[in-house]
Write an enzyme that holds these catalytic residues in place. Structure first.
Site, short mmCIF file in Angstrom:
data_model
loop_
_atom_site.label_atom_id
_atom_site.label_comp_id
_atom_site.label_asym_id
_atom_site.label_seq_id
_atom_site.Cartn_x
_atom_site.Cartn_y
_atom_site.Cartn_z
N ASP A 187 0.80 -1.35 -0.03
CA ASP A 187 0.05 -0.13 -0.10
C ASP A 187 0.71 1.41 0.05
OD1 ASP A 187 -1.85 2.08 0.60
OD2 ASP A 187 -3.07 0.40 1.32
N ALA A 239 -11.97 -6.30 -5.76
CA ALA A 239 -11.76 -5.00 -5.88
C ALA A 239 -12.60 -4.16 -6.89
CB ALA A 239 -10.26 -4.74 -5.91
N ARG A 240 -11.92 -4.11 -8.10
CA ARG A 240 -12.42 -3.54 -9.24
C ARG A 240 -11.84 -4.28 -10.28
NH1 ARG A 240 -15.85 -1.98 -6.46
NH2 ARG A 240 -16.96 -0.02 -6.88
N ASP A 300 -14.35 -11.67 -8.10
CA ASP A 300 -15.72 -10.98 -7.97
C ASP A 300 -15.83 -9.98 -8.89
OD1 ASP A 300 -18.21 -10.99 -6.36
OD2 ASP A 300 -17.16 -8.98 -5.54
N GLU A 356 -19.37 -6.20 -16.40
CA GLU A 356 -20.09 -6.57 -15.36
C GLU A 356 -21.60 -6.95 -15.83
OE1 GLU A 356 -18.80 -4.87 -11.93
OE2 GLU A 356 -16.88 -5.96 -11.73
N HIS A 392 -19.69 -9.56 -8.86
CA HIS A 392 -19.45 -8.27 -8.04
C HIS A 392 -20.45 -8.35 -6.92
CE1 HIS A 392 -18.05 -4.08 -8.49
NE2 HIS A 392 -18.00 -4.30 -7.15
#
Length: 349
Positions: free
Chosen positions: A186, A246-247, A271, A276, A295
């Protein structure tokens, strides 16, 4: 108190009906709903008068002309605040909002428990090869259980990319329940801050090389689009699993496909997607060692109600002149404050 002098609108859906209940209890707010196919005759005056746009977090669920970009901002000269339904804000051009003096807020943390549980569930399901066993039983007779030997997560290493609200909860679950070592990448946190969240700060390459599980939990930004590609998958261990709640677009789907075909990694839990939901014939859905969901990591009853409540409370706080707690573009505050004072006759605190 003036009636309907503050204008809030949304398109298609909200996180939870509690948002509507909270908004409609305020006589000073006019609350409008639009549909993706609302005519311009209906939509244009609502967008033009709006002070707040409560927008869905999923880019493919909102019609393109309702995404917040320079075009919409030109059509919304009174817009002060854009509030995302979720922690992500894919349909929002944050730079364009900042240039226009529009504050962007999200609901980060509102679904952290749900998303973290989903990530852990994916890790466990893949490790124990539950999804592979389930599929084998449904299509084969006399399944050989020795062909489905799994692995334990206990004592292994999880690499968390983005140790914010979701990432720190993943770290807590993995460390507390399973005694795992937590590595974290991070760039926005110091080593001490990462340690306080349960992880050891490392660079991305070292995380990928050392982790038995790689879990992504950071928002999509212009800086991390395509962050996990061919080179990054090649650094992972052959027995490692890739998990993302996340994305889409943070990882390269084609690169992941090739890594799975070449058996460079053991499997993946996905996910989020570039499109999507993904079509049933998506190449990644053809692998038995890929666990997929559309998602839905943050889609629980508890998370939806929590997100709806905190979204409404944050919008009302902003309209009452308070500084919202979850600002995505804090540098715009001075411009926003001037525009707010022109709109309502008093400066936000």
């Amino acid at each position: 108190m003036s009636v309907n002098n503050k204008r809030v609108f949304y398109v298609k859906y909200l996180a939870h009906p509690i948002y509507t209940e909270i908004m409609q209890a305020r006589p000073d707010i006019r609350f409008d709903r639009l549909e993706n196919d609302s005519s311009d005759e209906i939509a244009a005056p609502i967008v033009a008068a709006a002070h707040v746009y409560q927008i869905g977090a999923a880019r493919d669920e909102i019609a393109r002309h309702f995404h917040v970009d320079q075009d919409l901002l030109r059509r919304a000269p009174n817009l002060l605040l854009v509030s995302s339904n979720g922690a992500g804000f894919d349909p929002v051009d944050v730079d364009a909002c900042s240039a226009a003096g529009v504050l962007v807020v999200n609901q980060s943390g509102g679904n952290a428990h749900s998303v973290a549980e989903h990530a852990l569930a994916m890790m466990l399901t893949l490790s124990k090869r539950i999804i592979e066993a389930d599929r084998a039983l449904r299509r084969e007779a006399n399944v050989n259980r020795n062909a489905l030997i799994g692995t334990e997560m206990q004592g292994k290493t999880v690499g968390v990319i983005g140790i914010g609200n979701v990432g720190r909860r993943i770290a807590e679950l993995c460390k507390g329940l399973l005694g795992m070592t937590v590595l974290a990448y991070d760039p926005y946190l110091t080593a001490d801050e990462v340690a306080a969240r349960g992880g050891e700060k490392v660079n991305l390459d070292d995380l990928l090389r050392a982790s038995d599980y790689v879990s992504i939990s950071c928002p999509l930004t212009k800086d991390n689009r395509g962050m996990i590609g061919v080179r990054e998958f090649s650094l992972m261990q052959p027995h490692a699993y890739f998990i993302t709640t996340a994305r889409g677009f943070i990882h390269d789907e084609e690169a992941l496909l090739e890594a799975l075909r070449a058996r460079k990694i053991a499997g993946a839990g996905l996910d989020v997607w570039a499109k999507e939901p993904p079509p049933p014939d998506h190449p990644l859905l053809q692998f038995d060692n890929v666990l997929a969901s559309p998602h839905t990591a943050g889609v629980t009853r508890e998370a939806r109600e929590n997100m709806g409540r905190i979204a409404a409370e944050q919008v009302l706080a902003a309209l009452d002149g308070k500084r919202p707690p979850r600002i995505v573009n804090p540098q715009v505050w001075p411009d926003y404050a001037k525009r707010f004072e022109r709109a309502f006759g008093f400066a936000p605190g």
